[in-house]
Write a protein that holds these residues in place. Structure first.
Motif, mmCIF file in Angstrom:
data_model
loop_
_atom_site.group_PDB
_atom_site.id
_atom_site.type_symbol
_atom_site.label_atom_id
_atom_site.label_comp_id
_atom_site.label_asym_id
_atom_site.label_seq_id
_atom_site.Cartn_x
_atom_site.Cartn_y
_atom_site.Cartn_z
ATOM 1 N N GLU A 170 81.439 37.396 60.229
ATOM 2 C CA GLU A 170 80.884 38.474 61.054
ATOM 3 C C GLU A 170 79.496 38.887 60.562
ATOM 4 O OE1 GLU A 170 81.011 41.465 64.126
ATOM 5 O OE2 GLU A 170 82.016 39.554 63.816
ATOM 6 N N ILE A 171 79.339 39.020 59.254
ATOM 7 C CA ILE A 171 78.041 39.388 58.696
ATOM 8 C C ILE A 171 77.015 38.301 58.991
ATOM 9 C CG2 ILE A 171 76.779 39.678 56.505
ATOM 10 C CD1 ILE A 171 78.204 42.198 57.419
ATOM 11 N N ARG A 172 77.398 37.050 58.782
ATOM 12 C CA ARG A 172 76.481 35.926 59.055
ATOM 13 C C ARG A 172 76.034 35.946 60.512
ATOM 14 N NH1 ARG A 172 79.757 31.897 58.259
ATOM 15 N NH2 ARG A 172 79.895 32.321 56.050
ATOM 16 N N ASN A 173 76.986 36.144 61.437
ATOM 17 C CA ASN A 173 76.652 36.179 62.866
ATOM 18 C C ASN A 173 75.712 37.336 63.196
ATOM 19 O OD1 ASN A 173 78.200 33.918 63.397
ATOM 20 N ND2 ASN A 173 79.978 35.085 64.045
ATOM 21 N N LYS A 174 75.975 38.496 62.639
ATOM 22 C CA LYS A 174 75.136 39.660 62.938
ATOM 23 C C LYS A 174 73.728 39.499 62.385
ATOM 24 C CE LYS A 174 78.573 43.202 63.717
ATOM 25 N NZ LYS A 174 78.450 43.138 65.149
ATOM 26 N N LEU A 175 73.622 38.934 61.173
ATOM 27 C CA LEU A 175 72.296 38.778 60.574
ATOM 28 C C LEU A 175 71.466 37.708 61.263
ATOM 29 C CD1 LEU A 175 73.125 39.191 56.790
ATOM 30 C CD2 LEU A 175 72.010 40.842 58.307
ATOM 31 N N SER A 220 64.933 37.666 63.412
ATOM 32 C CA SER A 220 66.371 37.857 63.198
ATOM 33 C C SER A 220 66.594 39.197 62.503
ATOM 34 C CB SER A 220 66.941 36.729 62.336
ATOM 35 O OG SER A 220 66.477 36.846 61.007
ATOM 36 N N MET A 221 67.817 39.689 62.540
ATOM 37 C CA MET A 221 68.161 40.945 61.876
ATOM 38 C C MET A 221 67.856 40.863 60.388
ATOM 39 S SD MET A 221 69.180 43.389 63.796
ATOM 40 C CE MET A 221 69.994 44.439 62.617
ATOM 41 N N LEU A 222 68.152 39.710 59.784
ATOM 42 C CA LEU A 222 67.897 39.558 58.350
ATOM 43 C C LEU A 222 66.401 39.686 58.051
ATOM 44 C CD1 LEU A 222 68.902 39.045 55.516
ATOM 45 C CD2 LEU A 222 68.739 36.598 55.965
ATOM 46 N N GLU A 223 65.563 39.029 58.857
ATOM 47 C CA GLU A 223 64.117 39.142 58.659
ATOM 48 C C GLU A 223 63.644 40.580 58.877
ATOM 49 O OE1 GLU A 223 61.759 35.459 60.208
ATOM 50 O OE2 GLU A 223 63.571 35.679 61.441
ATOM 51 N N PHE A 224 64.197 41.211 59.911
ATOM 52 C CA PHE A 224 63.836 42.584 60.241
ATOM 53 C C PHE A 224 64.170 43.536 59.086
ATOM 54 C CE2 PHE A 224 65.140 46.688 62.110
ATOM 55 C CZ PHE A 224 63.928 47.086 62.647
ATOM 56 N N LEU A 225 65.360 43.372 58.517
ATOM 57 C CA LEU A 225 65.795 44.274 57.447
ATOM 58 C C LEU A 225 65.147 43.974 56.101
ATOM 59 C CD1 LEU A 225 69.601 44.434 58.296
ATOM 60 C CD2 LEU A 225 67.902 46.240 58.640
ATOM 61 N N SER A 226 64.629 42.768 55.926
ATOM 62 C CA SER A 226 64.096 42.391 54.614
ATOM 63 C C SER A 226 62.622 42.732 54.425
ATOM 64 C CB SER A 226 64.324 40.904 54.359
ATOM 65 O OG SER A 226 63.580 40.130 55.251
ATOM 66 N N ILE A 270 69.637 42.701 50.040
ATOM 67 C CA ILE A 270 70.056 43.871 50.800
ATOM 68 C C ILE A 270 71.540 44.070 50.528
ATOM 69 C CG2 ILE A 270 70.300 44.900 53.084
ATOM 70 C CD1 ILE A 270 68.115 42.842 53.982
ATOM 71 N N GLN A 271 71.934 45.295 50.196
ATOM 72 C CA GLN A 271 73.336 45.567 49.921
ATOM 73 C C GLN A 271 73.916 46.446 51.027
ATOM 74 O OE1 GLN A 271 74.073 46.996 45.993
ATOM 75 N NE2 GLN A 271 73.093 45.248 45.036
ATOM 76 N N SER A 275 71.083 37.955 50.558
ATOM 77 C CA SER A 275 69.801 37.529 50.010
ATOM 78 C C SER A 275 68.931 36.983 51.133
ATOM 79 C CB SER A 275 70.021 36.455 48.946
ATOM 80 O OG SER A 275 68.797 35.876 48.586
ATOM 81 N N SER A 276 67.689 37.476 51.222
ATOM 82 C CA SER A 276 66.772 36.935 52.226
ATOM 83 C C SER A 276 66.223 35.591 51.768
ATOM 84 C CB SER A 276 65.633 37.914 52.506
ATOM 85 O OG SER A 276 64.885 38.144 51.335
ATOM 86 N N VAL A 277 66.357 35.289 50.474
ATOM 87 C CA VAL A 277 65.903 34.010 49.935
ATOM 88 C C VAL A 277 66.893 32.907 50.307
ATOM 89 C CG1 VAL A 277 65.306 32.752 47.825
ATOM 90 C CG2 VAL A 277 64.725 35.181 48.043
ATOM 91 N N THR A 278 68.186 33.190 50.158
ATOM 92 C CA THR A 278 69.248 32.243 50.547
ATOM 93 C C THR A 278 70.132 32.950 51.572
ATOM 94 O OG1 THR A 278 70.565 32.953 48.654
ATOM 95 C CG2 THR A 278 69.263 30.948 48.380
#
Length: 140
Positions: free
Chosen positions: A34-39, A54-60, A74-75, A104-107
């Protein structure tokens, strides 16, 4: 109130969330998915028909004035009511489930996931059983 959360280390224990029950191992799989899909979801700009980042890029990425800050980690922390049935246990134990996810935005596809449980009422330890175990162990 001093809440003491302990890690859920036995993958065969069962967690009850409202009406749904999951083995700890399965719950971990579902949370990670679920987390992977949302990010991976993209944010659409209201001025454009094209997906943004993506959400991950946006949040990082943070912008504070002229300063741009790239976050490497990000925790996410969640706490919810639940019940726990331990392997070999006799009944459900009410308490709280803490879900901690480190992204991790790196991995981006390697999230760290931790599940912890805090009982509503502390488990009463049966000292008589401890004494019996000591006697049995000393007879061996």
């Amino acid at each position: 109130m001093n809440e003491k959360f302990t890690p859920l280390e036995c993958d065969d224990d069962v967690i009850l969330l409202e009406k749904d029950s999951f083995m700890v191992s399965r719950l971990k799989e579902l949370i990670e998915e679920e987390i992977r899909n949302k990010l991976q979801q993209h944010i659409y700009e209201y001025t454009s028909l094209y997906p943004g980042v993506s959400m991950l890029e946006f949040l990082s990425k943070l912008s504070i004035g002229q300063k741009k800050i790239n976050l490497k980690e990000i925790q996410h922390n969640y706490v919810t009511e639940c019940q726990l049935l331990k392997v070999g246990g006799h009944c459900w134990q009410k308490g709280k489930l803490k879900i901690q996810i480190c992204t991790s935005s790196v991995t981006p596809y390697h999230n760290q996931l931790y599940l912890e449980f805090c009982p509503e009422q502390p488990v009463e330890h049966d000292f008589i059983l401890d004494e019996i175990c000591k006697i049995v162990q000393s007879d061996k």
